[in-house]
Scaffold this active site. Structure first.
Site, PDB file in Angstrom:
ATOM      1  N   PRO A  89       0.715 -15.626  -4.247  1.00  0.00           N
ATOM      2  CA  PRO A  89      -0.636 -16.086  -3.928  1.00  0.00           C
ATOM      3  C   PRO A  89      -0.668 -17.472  -3.285  1.00  0.00           C
ATOM      4  CG  PRO A  89      -0.558 -15.188  -6.145  1.00  0.00           C
ATOM      5  CD  PRO A  89       0.859 -15.294  -5.680  1.00  0.00           C
ATOM      6  N   GLU A 116       4.546 -14.786 -14.909  1.00  0.00           N
ATOM      7  CA  GLU A 116       3.812 -16.002 -14.557  1.00  0.00           C
ATOM      8  C   GLU A 116       4.183 -16.537 -13.177  1.00  0.00           C
ATOM      9  OE1 GLU A 116       1.126 -19.140 -14.894  1.00  0.00           O
ATOM     10  OE2 GLU A 116       1.348 -17.295 -16.063  1.00  0.00           O
ATOM     11  N   ARG A 154       4.247  -0.612  11.815  1.00  0.00           N
ATOM     12  CA  ARG A 154       3.504   0.105  12.855  1.00  0.00           C
ATOM     13  C   ARG A 154       3.590  -0.583  14.209  1.00  0.00           C
ATOM     14  NH1 ARG A 154      -1.622  -1.382  13.854  1.00  0.00           N
ATOM     15  NH2 ARG A 154      -2.383   0.754  13.939  1.00  0.00           N
ATOM     16  N   ASP A 169      -5.647  -3.142  18.581  1.00  0.00           N
ATOM     17  CA  ASP A 169      -6.126  -3.299  17.214  1.00  0.00           C
ATOM     18  C   ASP A 169      -6.955  -4.567  17.051  1.00  0.00           C
ATOM     19  OD1 ASP A 169      -5.014  -1.035  16.172  1.00  0.00           O
ATOM     20  OD2 ASP A 169      -3.177  -2.008  15.491  1.00  0.00           O
TER      21      ASP A 169
END
Length: 254
Positions: A89, A116, A154, A169
Site C-alpha cells: 500500500p 503486518e 495484455r 484503451d
C-alpha cells in the site's frame, strides 16, 4: 515474458493464470507464469516466515531470509537482474504508463506479503519497485499482483487478438476511451450515432477523439492537466464547457 510470483498462497493464482487472456498467452508461448511458495525457503524446523516486530507492536512481520533466498534461487542463472516488484500500500500508484513500462521487460518477479508488513531490509536491498493499486489495505499482495500482471500481460505484442485494442484503451493516450457501440443499430429507442455507421473513417476518428476529450473532462478532469492537446482541441473543449454551463444555468432557472 517470464513472470514469477512469490506467495504463501500459490493456489490463489491457479484459476487466474489458466483462464482467459493469460491462459491463451501461455498457450501461444508469449508468456510464462509461475508461482513460488516462499515458505519452502524458511530456515527453521517449523517453516515460519514471520516473526514479532522489534520494538513491539501488533501484527507479524515477514522475515527477510525466505524471500531473499527464493529470489536469489530464481535469479542465480540470469545474466541480468529482473525487476523485483513488492506489492505494498505504500508503493507507487500503479498506472497505465507503469504497465506499458513493465510490459517491455523480459522477466518480472512479484513479492506478495501477508501479515503486518515486510522486514525493511527487503525494501532496501532486494526490490526494484514498490507498487500499490490504491489507497486501501487488503489482506495480502496476491490480488494486487493479479491486477498488475493482467494489465501488463495484455500489452505484450501478440497477446491480444486485435493489436489496436491496447493502444486505444483508456489512459493509454492520456485520456479516457471513447464510447463503443455494436449491433443492433437501434435498441429500444436508443440509436447508435449516425457518424459511426457513415463509413467515413476520418469523421469517425475525429468524433472518437472529441468523445474521449468530453468523457475525460466530465469524469476525470485531472487527466487533462497532463494531456497533449492541439489548440483546436482546447478551443473545442472550452466551447463544450461553455455550452454545459449555459445548460446547467437554464435547468437551474427552470
Amino acid at each position: 515474458m517470464k513472470i514469477d510470483v512469490l506467495t504463501l498462497f500459490p493456489e490463489m493464482f491457479e484459476g487466474v493464470f489458466s483462464s482467459s487472456i493469460l491462459g491463451k498467452a501461455q498457450e501461444k508461448g508469449l508468456l510464462q507464469l509461475g508461482t513460488v511458495n516462499f515458505r519452502d525457503y524458511a530456515n527453521n524446523k517449523h517453516n515460519t516466515v514471520d516473526d514479532y516486530p522489534y520494538g513491539g507492536g501488533g501484527g507479524m512481520v515477514l522475515k527477510p531470509e525466505p524471500i531473499f533466498t527464493a529470489v536469489e534461487e530464481l535469479t542465480s542463472v540470469l545474466e541480468q537482474r529482473p525487476r523485483i516488484i513488492l506489492m505494498c500500500p505504500q508503493g507507487e500508484p500503479f498506472t497505465q504508463r507503469k504497465a506499458e513500462e513493465l510490459s517491455r521487460e523480459k522477466h518480472l518477479i512479484f513479492i506478495c506479503g501477508h501479515y503486518e508488513g515486510y522486514d525493511e531490509r527487503i525494501r532496501e536491498h532486494l526490490v526494484t519497485d514498490e507498487l500499490s493499486i490504491g489507497d486501501y489495505v487488503l489482506t495480502g499482495g496476491e490480488l494486487p499482483a493479479m491486477v498488475v500482471i493482467d494489465s501488463v500481460a495484455r500489452l505484450i505484442p501478440g497477446v491480444l487478438g486485435n493489436e489496436t485494442s491496447a493502444v486505444t484503451d483508456s489512459f493509454s493516450t492520456g485520456l479516457l476511451e471513447y464510447p463503443h457501440y455494436t449491433r443492433p443499430a437501434k435498441f429500444r429507442d436508443w440509436e447508435v450515432p449516425d457518424i459511426l455507421i457513415s463509413g467515413h473513417h476520418g469523421n469517425i476518428k475525429d468524433w472518437r477523439r472529441k468523445q474521449s476529450l468530453l468523457r475525460t473532462w466530465k469524469k476525470r478532469p485531472d487527466l487533462l492537466e497532463h494531456a497533449v492537446l492541439t489548440e483546436e482541441e482546447r478551443r473545442w473543449l472550452e466551447e463544450q464547457k461553455a455550452k454545459e454551463a449555459v445548460r446547467q444555468r437554464s435547468e437551474g432557472h427552470e
